[in-house]
Design a protein around this motif. Structure first.
Motif, PDB file in Angstrom:
ATOM      1  N   PRO A 123       0.780  -1.238   0.000  1.00 49.18           N
ATOM      2  CA  PRO A 123       0.000   0.000   0.000  1.00 49.18           C
ATOM      3  C   PRO A 123       0.811   1.288   0.000  1.00 49.18           C
ATOM      4  N   ILE A 124       1.837   1.422   0.853  1.00 52.60           N
ATOM      5  CA  ILE A 124       2.553   2.695   0.949  1.00 52.60           C
ATOM      6  C   ILE A 124       3.744   2.727  -0.001  1.00 52.60           C
ATOM      7  N   THR A 125       4.512   1.663  -0.037  1.00 51.80           N
ATOM      8  CA  THR A 125       5.694   1.665  -0.899  1.00 51.80           C
ATOM      9  C   THR A 125       5.331   1.442  -2.358  1.00 51.80           C
ATOM     10  N   GLY A 126       4.115   0.941  -2.626  1.00 47.57           N
ATOM     11  CA  GLY A 126       3.740   0.606  -3.988  1.00 47.57           C
ATOM     12  C   GLY A 126       4.410  -0.683  -4.428  1.00 47.57           C
ATOM     13  N   CYS A 127       4.528  -0.867  -5.718  1.00 49.00           N
ATOM     14  CA  CYS A 127       5.144  -2.090  -6.253  1.00 49.00           C
ATOM     15  C   CYS A 127       6.651  -1.893  -6.325  1.00 49.00           C
ATOM     16  N   ILE A 128       7.378  -2.721  -5.588  1.00 55.71           N
ATOM     17  CA  ILE A 128       8.832  -2.584  -5.508  1.00 55.71           C
ATOM     18  C   ILE A 128       9.490  -3.863  -6.007  1.00 55.71           C
ATOM     19  N   GLY A 129      10.733  -3.722  -6.443  1.00 58.27           N
ATOM     20  CA  GLY A 129      11.408  -4.819  -7.112  1.00 58.27           C
ATOM     21  C   GLY A 129      12.255  -5.692  -6.220  1.00 58.27           C
ATOM     22  N   TYR A 130      11.887  -5.821  -4.961  1.00 59.44           N
ATOM     23  CA  TYR A 130      12.612  -6.708  -4.052  1.00 59.44           C
ATOM     24  C   TYR A 130      11.697  -7.069  -2.890  1.00 59.44           C
ATOM     25  N   ARG A 131      12.082  -8.128  -2.197  1.00 61.86           N
ATOM     26  CA  ARG A 131      11.327  -8.531  -1.002  1.00 61.86           C
ATOM     27  C   ARG A 131      12.331  -8.901   0.071  1.00 61.86           C
ATOM     28  N   GLY A 132      12.232  -8.267   1.238  1.00 62.67           N
ATOM     29  CA  GLY A 132      13.216  -8.441   2.290  1.00 62.67           C
ATOM     30  C   GLY A 132      12.790  -9.432   3.356  1.00 62.67           C
ATOM     31  N   TYR A 133      13.764 -10.189   3.843  1.00 55.91           N
ATOM     32  CA  TYR A 133      13.543 -11.167   4.912  1.00 55.91           C
ATOM     33  C   TYR A 133      14.600 -10.994   5.992  1.00 55.91           C
ATOM     34  N   PHE A 134      14.200 -11.165   7.237  1.00 52.88           N
ATOM     35  CA  PHE A 134      15.146 -11.101   8.339  1.00 52.88           C
ATOM     36  C   PHE A 134      15.910 -12.404   8.499  1.00 52.88           C
ATOM     37  N   SER A 135      15.500 -13.446   7.813  1.00 54.40           N
ATOM     38  CA  SER A 135      16.184 -14.735   7.833  1.00 54.40           C
ATOM     39  C   SER A 135      16.687 -15.059   6.433  1.00 54.40           C
TER      40      SER A 135
END
Length: 382
Positions: A123-135
């Motif tokens: 919703p706020i960042t829109g469509c972004i080209g990465y997905r972050g994980y803490f693991s």
């Protein structure tokens, strides 16, 4: 260690993180719930590990090197506000040792014949080209699923990430052990980059956002080095920037070559077999050119020491070994429009508030329109 967040604060944190992480339009079901939970849990742990820098500096159980670096961070933070017009808020006024080499691990992916990142929409960042994980294991599992769909993927550790200022009420984004030991020039420029994301952020436009923040870091670090750094720090930063610039030029040339090959695919001018051979040839040439560049870096020249040690090129080595469409597409977001933002800064007379106002005006335009305006500012190719 900071005390646990009060229930009301924790509830607000959950709402903020879910807004940032997003109720993803292309992610649903149990997988989305697990993703939100790891985002929440990881960020809460990171925030609770952070303590004010003044408290760290006053401790007698830290190394002199860490104390010096935390004091440097305080000076750089003050410089960012006074000289670059960056936000004067809670971010980067605390420090956390996460006991791991990265803050998060990002997953990026791209089709086999396109330099276009797969996106996740929030919703706020829109469509972004990465997905972050803490693991890292979770990131690798996501990458495996994307690879099974035929995409080229990369997983890489990220030393810091921005919550875009939304978490300043809870203490802001902290300094982390993941980049605290970097050379002065690299360390300070990363602070400027992450703070820039809190100034302007265009929803769903990774190229705009990262190119803007990279331009701020480049211009800002030049000012810092000229007025604040020691001669050894300036010399080290100049050598590091020479390596970075040479590598960027090499990857830009390879992106251009790959793009020309992929355009033939989109135009239907070639069948897949010849395209695959041309793509393999481009990647082979890239690695050969890098090997030659690396050899020049490591070789003494006219009695002067080498431009790099094997430790200093290790990150480049890893990047080149794994390089694919996802790698090149992700890198493009960080440098493709940087010269345009640098030209805009010059057009505004180097005045930071005027520059930020001009960038905000661009951010309010439709994505295609603002990128067209920026491309008009790009210097003519030599």
């Amino acid at each position: 260690m900071q005390s646990p967040l009060a229930p009301a604060r924790l509830a607000a944190l959950i709402l903020t993180l879910l807004t940032l992480a997003g109720c993803a339009s292309n992610v649903s079901g149990p997988g989305a719930v697990r993703y939100y939970w790891q985002s929440l849990r990881g960020h809460v742990q990171l925030m609770q590990a952070a303590e004010p820098i003044d408290q760290w500096v006053a401790r007698d159980d830290i190394s002199p090197a860490l104390r010096e670096r935390l004091q440097l961070a305080q000076r750089a933070r003050a410089f960012a506000v006074a000289e670059l017009g960056l936000p004067d808020n809670a971010s980067y006024r605390r420090y956390a040792d996460l006991k791991r080499p990265a803050a998060v691990w990002n997953v990026v992916a791209a089709p086999p014949y396109e330099l276009k990142l797969h996106t996740w929409c929030f919703p706020i960042t829109g469509c972004i080209g990465y997905r972050g994980y803490f693991s890292e294991a979770d990131a690798q599992a996501e990458a495996a699923q994307l690879a099974a769909q035929g995409l080229e993927v990369e997983v890489y550790g990220v030393p810091a990430y921005s919550t875009l200022g939304y978490m300043n009420w809870a203490g802001g984004d902290p300094l982390l052990n993941t980049f605290i030991v970097w050379p002065e020039g690299d360390f300070v420029r990363l602070l400027f980059h992450e703070l820039a994301h809190q100034v302007v952020y265009a929803e769903g436009d990774t190229l705009f956002n990262e190119s803007f923040a990279t331009a701020v870091e480049r211009i800002g670090i030049a000012q810092w080095l000229a007025t604040q750094a020691s001669e050894p720090a300036r010399a080290a930063a100049a050598t590091s920037e020479a390596r970075r610039s040479a590598f960027r030029a090499l990857t830009r040339a390879t992106r251009a070559r790959l793009s020309a090959i992929y355009e033939q695919k989109q135009a239907g001018a070639q069948s897949e077999s010849p395209l695959l051979a041309m793509k393999a040839g481009a990647m082979e040439a890239f690695r050969a050119d890098y090997a030659a560049l690396r050899a020049r870096w490591l070789a003494p020249h006219d009695g002067a020491p080498p431009l790099a040690t094997t430790a200093q090129v290790a990150g480049y080595d890893r990047w080149v070994a794994k390089a694919n469409n996802a790698s090149f597409a992700a890198q493009a977001a960080y440098d493709e429009l940087v010269p345009a933002f640098e030209a805009l800064h010059a057009r505004e007379g180097g005045d930071w508030p005027r520059f930020y106002d001009a960038v905000r005006q661009l951010a309010r335009q439709p994505q295609a329109q603002r990128q067209e305006a920026l491309r008009a500012l790009l210097p003519a190719p030599h």
